[in-house]
Design a protein around this motif. Structure first.
Motif, mmCIF file in Angstrom:
data_model
loop_
_atom_site.group_PDB
_atom_site.id
_atom_site.type_symbol
_atom_site.label_atom_id
_atom_site.label_comp_id
_atom_site.label_asym_id
_atom_site.label_seq_id
_atom_site.Cartn_x
_atom_site.Cartn_y
_atom_site.Cartn_z
ATOM 1 N N GLY A 19 42.503 38.492 21.136
ATOM 2 C CA GLY A 19 43.094 39.812 21.296
ATOM 3 C C GLY A 19 43.705 39.927 22.677
ATOM 4 O O GLY A 19 43.674 38.960 23.454
ATOM 5 N N ALA A 20 44.239 41.103 22.979
ATOM 6 C CA ALA A 20 44.940 41.289 24.250
ATOM 7 C C ALA A 20 44.044 40.982 25.447
ATOM 8 O O ALA A 20 44.514 40.550 26.492
ATOM 9 N N HIS A 21 42.751 41.204 25.304
ATOM 10 C CA HIS A 21 41.865 41.033 26.457
ATOM 11 C C HIS A 21 40.803 39.973 26.230
ATOM 12 O O HIS A 21 39.821 39.919 26.947
ATOM 13 N N SER A 22 41.009 39.130 25.207
ATOM 14 C CA SER A 22 39.926 38.189 24.877
ATOM 15 C C SER A 22 39.727 37.119 25.946
ATOM 16 O O SER A 22 38.731 36.418 25.933
ATOM 17 N N HIS A 23 40.675 36.996 26.895
ATOM 18 C CA HIS A 23 40.490 35.981 27.944
ATOM 19 C C HIS A 23 39.562 36.487 29.044
ATOM 20 O O HIS A 23 39.205 35.752 29.948
ATOM 21 N N ILE A 24 39.170 37.749 28.974
ATOM 22 C CA ILE A 24 38.391 38.326 30.061
ATOM 23 C C ILE A 24 36.896 38.227 29.769
ATOM 24 O O ILE A 24 36.426 38.690 28.751
ATOM 25 N N LEU A 42 39.986 37.040 35.119
ATOM 26 C CA LEU A 42 40.719 38.079 35.860
ATOM 27 C C LEU A 42 41.391 37.496 37.094
ATOM 28 O O LEU A 42 40.837 36.640 37.778
ATOM 29 N N VAL A 43 42.580 37.995 37.374
ATOM 30 C CA VAL A 43 43.407 37.517 38.484
ATOM 31 C C VAL A 43 43.689 38.692 39.415
ATOM 32 O O VAL A 43 43.990 39.790 38.946
ATOM 33 N N GLY A 44 43.618 38.451 40.725
ATOM 34 C CA GLY A 44 44.058 39.456 41.705
ATOM 35 C C GLY A 44 43.452 40.841 41.497
ATOM 36 O O GLY A 44 42.309 40.964 41.069
ATOM 37 N N PRO A 75 51.505 51.369 33.866
ATOM 38 C CA PRO A 75 51.237 50.572 32.661
ATOM 39 C C PRO A 75 51.208 49.082 33.001
ATOM 40 O O PRO A 75 51.981 48.627 33.850
ATOM 41 N N GLY A 76 50.311 48.361 32.353
ATOM 42 C CA GLY A 76 50.281 46.909 32.532
ATOM 43 C C GLY A 76 49.721 46.426 33.847
ATOM 44 O O GLY A 76 49.968 45.299 34.247
ATOM 45 N N THR A 77 48.948 47.264 34.546
ATOM 46 C CA THR A 77 48.365 46.812 35.801
ATOM 47 C C THR A 77 46.891 46.429 35.647
ATOM 48 O O THR A 77 46.168 46.306 36.630
ATOM 49 N N GLY A 78 46.437 46.308 34.411
ATOM 50 C CA GLY A 78 45.089 45.782 34.208
ATOM 51 C C GLY A 78 43.979 46.822 34.177
ATOM 52 O O GLY A 78 42.819 46.497 34.388
ATOM 53 N N LYS A 79 44.296 48.072 33.875
ATOM 54 C CA LYS A 79 43.249 49.102 33.824
ATOM 55 C C LYS A 79 42.264 48.801 32.701
ATOM 56 O O LYS A 79 41.052 48.747 32.912
ATOM 57 N N THR A 80 42.807 48.605 31.508
ATOM 58 C CA THR A 80 41.943 48.288 30.378
ATOM 59 C C THR A 80 41.248 46.951 30.614
ATOM 60 O O THR A 80 40.056 46.799 30.324
ATOM 61 N N ALA A 81 41.989 46.006 31.199
ATOM 62 C CA ALA A 81 41.408 44.682 31.454
ATOM 63 C C ALA A 81 40.174 44.801 32.339
ATOM 64 O O ALA A 81 39.144 44.164 32.079
ATOM 65 N N PRO A 358 50.676 47.255 41.155
ATOM 66 C CA PRO A 358 51.530 46.292 40.436
ATOM 67 C C PRO A 358 51.259 44.872 40.938
ATOM 68 O O PRO A 358 50.873 44.678 42.089
ATOM 69 N N TYR A 359 51.465 43.895 40.054
ATOM 70 C CA TYR A 359 51.145 42.515 40.401
ATOM 71 C C TYR A 359 52.266 41.814 41.143
ATOM 72 O O TYR A 359 53.445 42.105 40.926
ATOM 73 N N SER A 360 51.866 40.864 41.980
ATOM 74 C CA SER A 360 52.858 40.006 42.625
ATOM 75 C C SER A 360 53.310 38.958 41.603
ATOM 76 O O SER A 360 52.643 38.749 40.584
ATOM 77 N N LEU A 396 54.723 42.718 32.018
ATOM 78 C CA LEU A 396 53.713 41.691 31.794
ATOM 79 C C LEU A 396 53.385 41.598 30.306
ATOM 80 O O LEU A 396 53.290 40.524 29.728
ATOM 81 N N ARG A 397 53.244 42.763 29.670
ATOM 82 C CA ARG A 397 52.873 42.778 28.253
ATOM 83 C C ARG A 397 53.925 42.091 27.394
ATOM 84 O O ARG A 397 53.598 41.308 26.508
ATOM 85 N N TYR A 398 55.193 42.422 27.693
ATOM 86 C CA TYR A 398 56.275 41.826 26.905
ATOM 87 C C TYR A 398 56.216 40.312 27.007
ATOM 88 O O TYR A 398 56.291 39.597 26.000
HETATM 89 N N1 ADP Z 1 44.154 41.019 36.626
HETATM 90 C C1 ADP Z 1 44.334 40.531 35.398
HETATM 91 N N2 ADP Z 1 43.852 39.327 35.071
HETATM 92 C C2 ADP Z 1 44.039 38.841 33.838
HETATM 93 N N3 ADP Z 1 44.673 39.477 32.848
HETATM 94 C C3 ADP Z 1 45.185 40.685 33.105
HETATM 95 C C4 ADP Z 1 45.033 41.272 34.392
HETATM 96 N N4 ADP Z 1 45.631 42.472 34.369
HETATM 97 C C5 ADP Z 1 46.142 42.629 33.140
HETATM 98 N N5 ADP Z 1 45.881 41.563 32.363
HETATM 99 C C6 ADP Z 1 46.311 41.405 30.977
HETATM 100 O O1 ADP Z 1 47.633 41.913 30.867
HETATM 101 C C7 ADP Z 1 47.793 42.741 29.733
HETATM 102 C C8 ADP Z 1 48.139 44.159 30.113
HETATM 103 O O2 ADP Z 1 47.101 44.730 30.891
HETATM 104 P P1 ADP Z 1 46.298 46.069 30.476
HETATM 105 O O3 ADP Z 1 44.912 45.965 31.004
HETATM 106 O O4 ADP Z 1 46.424 46.327 29.029
HETATM 107 O O5 ADP Z 1 47.112 47.138 31.318
HETATM 108 P P2 ADP Z 1 46.918 48.723 31.404
HETATM 109 O O6 ADP Z 1 45.698 49.086 30.639
HETATM 110 O O7 ADP Z 1 46.805 48.985 32.881
HETATM 111 O O8 ADP Z 1 48.160 49.320 30.859
HETATM 112 C C9 ADP Z 1 46.491 42.642 28.972
HETATM 113 O O9 ADP Z 1 46.599 41.620 28.020
HETATM 114 C C10 ADP Z 1 45.483 42.267 30.050
HETATM 115 O O10 ADP Z 1 44.378 41.599 29.504
#
Ligand code: ADP
Ligand code: MG
Length: 467
Positions: A19-24, A42-44, A75-81, A358-360, A396-398
């Motif tokens: 899934g979207a977060h299964s690597h965590i 998780l990165v950064g 969006p896409g900054t890893g909040k859910t992650a 936002p990510y580098s 990032l998501r795209y």
């Molecule tokens: N720091 C991170 N390390 C690894 N994967 C990440 C990280 N931040 C985001 N991702 C991955 O990038 C995608 C988008 O992040 P997500 O957590 O859904 O963003 P948000 O909830 O902030 O909109 C997800 O698949 C998430 O698992």
């Protein structure tokens, strides 16, 4: 309700998909709670992960109830992650309940009932019970062949021993099935709960450590028990208040836990359960384990829900509340007032705020690399560089989505690893938001309901923070 029923549902095996977060797999912190640059998937995002680590410690200490945390960022900054990382680091005994703000809008139950259920899914109860168990080393399992072919009931015998005694037990169909499900064979040390008939394999007896045939790499060796075969033992169950609610509120009981069809739970059922649990706590039989309730996209809640949260947080059994949003200054649902993140000030005031950044380009590249591994996709360096460029330009998501589709393009070429041409092919095939908007602007007349003005995609006043 004379006797409270507890869990009957813990034997579920979970099937994990990609899934979207299964690597965590956690927050990636070291023993002093400092975040490692890249760890556990998780990165950064170091400051936010460090802050989440502090929250993790608070939860593990279990002393503080009813705190709240807001994870805010684009969006896409890893909040859910990060929330998923927190959940993974909690361990099995601490409950983690998750819902998205929009899930409370259902015809089946009121919004506050849905929230109440979510709260109670996040509150664990550790119950200590004395149980009669039979514990011993298996000498022999013997199953009789049914006299008539296809006869429904099987019979058999189980011989168990301790260092001091040996007994033969008669087996019924249910026990035979349970034994074969657990793959019990002679030389195993097992425990049987007398009340439920549940069988637990404790390990293999040391005396059998030289039978190399039945030994896998994870085999645990234990001593053959001594004394009596039957003993009283203290066992600990961990259940959530919600599970107790559901099991006790309906005739079909725990089945509702699987279907999710729990309906509204009557207030008096909850009251009785709370009273009973309070009694157990006084008697030292039970402990409350406050867990975590994570509400994603919290701006989808409305003013009634926020007021419910305010009050629920004051309960002494309350879990730690973690909410996340990508909204900036916007209207609170159900009112005409605006507030930061669309959350009323009085609730906001109770929340500690963690901001994600936002990510580098470097971080994005690492995240994409981790995702390639997770999805088992081989990719050349050039293709990774291109994918990173795309992520920087779009999102990032795209670009995470492109990994899988470019792997398909590569498969079609019958090549082994994804090359730049595959990535650029799917980039052309699937539009990102920016290009899709561009397209809509050009061809707006041909679509239904179009009132695009000046490229503002955001629905009325719920403006996304930056994006
Ligand atoms: N720091 C991170 N390390 C690894 N994967 C990440 C990280 N931040 C985001 N991702 C991955 O990038 C995608 C988008 O992040 P997500 O957590 O859904 O963003 P948000 O909830 O902030 O909109 C997800 O698949 C998430 O698992
Ligand atoms: Mg999210």
């Amino acid at each position: 309700m004379a006797e409270l029923k507890l869990s009957e549902s813990k034997d579920l095996t979970r099937i994990e998909r990609i899934g979207a977060h299964s690597h965590i797999r956690g927050l990636g912190l070291d023993s002093t709670l400092e975040p490692r640059l890249t760890s556990e998937g998780l990165v950064g995002q170091l400051p936010a992960r460090k802050a989440a680590g502090v929250i993790l410690q608070m939860i593990k200490d279990g002393k503080i109830a009813g705190r709240g945390v807001l994870i805010a960022g684009q969006p896409g900054t890893g909040k859910t992650a990060i929330a998923m990382g927190l959940a993974k680091s909690l361990g099995h005994e601490t409950p983690f309940a998750m819902l998205s703000g929009s899930e409370i809008f259902s015809l089946e139950m009121s919004k506050t009932e849905a929230l109440m259920q979510a709260f109670r899914r996040a509150i664990g109860v550790r119950i200590k019970e004395e149980a009669e168990v039979i514990e011993g080393e298996v000498v022999e399992v013997q199953v009789d062949r049914p006299a008539v072919a296809g006869a429904a009931s099987k019979t058999g015998k189980l011989t168990l021993k301790t260092t001091d005694m040996e007994t033969v037990y008669d087996l019924g169909t249910k026990m035979i099935e349970a034994l074969s499900k657990e793959k019990v064979q002679s030389g195993d040390v097992i425990a049987i709960d007398k009340a439920s008939g549940k069988i637990t394999k404790l390990g293999r007896s040391f005396s059998r450590s030289r039978d190399y045939d039945a030994v896998g790499p994870h085999t645990k060796f234990v001593q053959c028990p001594d004394g009596e075969l039957q003993k009283r033992k203290e066992v600990v169950h961990c259940v959530t208040l919600h599970e107790i609610d559901v099991i006790n509120s309906r005739t079909q009981g725990f089945l509702a836990l699987f279907t999710g069809d729990t309906g509204e739970i009557r207030a008096e059922v909850r009251e009785q359960i709370d009273t009973k649990v309070a009694e157990w706590r006084e008697e030292g039989k039970a402990e409350i384990v406050p867990g975590v309730l994570f509400i994603d996209e919290v701006h989808m809640l409305d003013i009634e829900c926020f007021s419910f949260l305010n009050r629920a947080l004051e309960n002494e059994m309350s879990p730690i509340l973690v909410v996340a949003t990508n909204r900036g200054h916007t209207r609170i649902r159900g009112t005409n007032y605006k507030s930061p993140h669309g959350i009323p000030i009085d609730l906001l005031d109770r929340l500690l705020i963690i901001a994600t950044q936002p990510y580098s380009e470097e971080d994005i590249r690492k995240i994409l690399e981790i995702r390639c591994q997770e999805e088992d996709v081989e990719m050349t360096e050039d293709a990774k560089v291109l994918l990173t460029k795309i992520a920087v330009e779009t999102s990032l998501r795209y670009s995470i989505n492109l990994i899988n589709s470019s792997a398909l393009a590569c498969l079609k070429r019958k090549a082994k690893s994804v090359e730049m041409e595959d990535v650029s092919r799917v980039y052309q095939l699937f539009l990102d938001v920016k290009r899709s908007t561009q397209y809509l602007m050009e061809y707006q007349n041909q679509y239904m309901f179009n009132d695009v003005s000046g490229g503002d995609l955001n629905e009325d006043d719920n403006t996304a923070m930056l994006s």
